[in-house]
Design a protein around this motif. Structure first.
Motif, PDB file in Angstrom:
ATOM      1  N   SER A  60       0.760  -0.738  -0.447  1.00 59.01           N
ATOM      2  CA  SER A  60       0.000   0.244  -0.027  1.00 59.01           C
ATOM      3  C   SER A  60       0.988   1.314  -0.068  1.00 59.01           C
ATOM      4  CB  SER A  60      -1.129  -0.069   1.287  1.00 59.01           C
ATOM      5  OG  SER A  60      -0.181   0.152   2.631  1.00 59.01           O
ATOM      6  N   ALA A 110       7.783   1.945  -7.018  1.00 51.76           N
ATOM      7  CA  ALA A 110       7.026   2.776  -7.456  1.00 51.76           C
ATOM      8  C   ALA A 110       7.082   3.164  -8.573  1.00 51.76           C
ATOM      9  CB  ALA A 110       6.080   3.433  -6.367  1.00 51.76           C
ATOM     10  N   ASN A 197      -0.862  10.762  -9.533  1.00 55.39           N
ATOM     11  CA  ASN A 197      -0.289   9.693 -10.085  1.00 55.39           C
ATOM     12  C   ASN A 197       0.464   8.348  -9.657  1.00 55.39           C
ATOM     13  OD1 ASN A 197      -1.637   6.168 -11.619  1.00 55.39           O
ATOM     14  ND2 ASN A 197      -3.068   6.752 -10.657  1.00 55.39           N
ATOM     15  N   SER A 199       1.598   4.109  -8.704  1.00 56.75           N
ATOM     16  CA  SER A 199       1.375   2.859  -8.084  1.00 56.75           C
ATOM     17  C   SER A 199       2.308   2.182  -7.766  1.00 56.75           C
ATOM     18  CB  SER A 199       0.831   2.194 -10.257  1.00 56.75           C
ATOM     19  OG  SER A 199       1.689   2.589 -11.119  1.00 56.75           O
TER      20      SER A 199
END
Length: 206
Positions: A60, A110, A197, A199
């Motif tokens: 997360s 990430a 954004n 991820s």
């Protein structure tokens, strides 16, 4: 009267009888030993664990900004030259900081993507993005300034963070400013906005 004597047993037969008797004795002892072993006369120990579990790790990311809304924010941007923008000694230059926070239990890699660049005046009118520039901190110095629009349109990801351990935060620092030679008073109080954004993917162990 003639005495009758029993015939003596031949030595070979006597030896055979002794051998058979010994074999029977050994066999009997073996059977008896096996019987003793199965009754638990030897030391033994056992242990049982019940209800064993395997728990999956978590992957997360935390908020990308420090504001109450989690947004990436900076204020008081102003026109300057490229030389001014890369001056690390000038700490008064505002920087927008995107934070990649690993809030899970697994290490991760990430990527961050910027999109939807807009520049609006105080009246809400759209302003040109062609004079909005950015310098990116590379860990030791500020990089050569480029148009922010060139970063926003670069697919698929502008920034990558590798091997980020659990509980660790990596920062992407951006000095966003206006090109001094082409910025007029219509940009006073203007807002530069973009979407960020991020991820993440687990690091596979080979």
């Amino acid at each position: 009267m003639t005495a009758v004597n029993a015939a003596p047993v031949a030595p070979r037969k006597r030896n055979r009888a002794i051998a058979i008797g010994l074999a029977a004795a050994i066999l009997t002892a073996g059977v008896a030993g096996a019987a003793v072993q199965t009754t638990g006369a030897w030391f033994t120990a056992t242990k049982t664990a019940t209800g064993n579990t395997v728990t999956a790790g978590t992957l997360s990311l935390g908020n990308l900004g420090d504001s109450a809304t989690g947004l990436v924010q900076a204020s008081n941007a102003y026109p300057m030259t490229d030389a001014q923008a890369v001056n690390a000694a000038d700490t008064a230059i505002p920087a927008a900081v995107i934070k990649i926070r690993n809030t899970g239990t697994l290490p991760l890699t990430a990527s961050a993507v910027l999109s939807n660049l807009q520049v609006k005046s105080t009246t809400g009118a759209n302003l040109a993005t062609s004079n909005v520039k950015v310098s990116v901190w590379n860990g030791t110095a500020w990089g050569t300034p480029v148009l922010l629009s060139s970063i926003v349109t670069t697919p698929p990801a502008q920034f990558t963070v590798t091997n980020l351990a659990s509980g660790v935060t990596s920062e992407i620092k951006l000095r966003v400013f206006f090109a001094g030679a082409t910025t007029d008073d219509t940009y006073q109080g203007a807002t530069v906005s973009f979407d960020a954004n991020a991820s993440a993917m687990q690091i596979n162990k080979q």
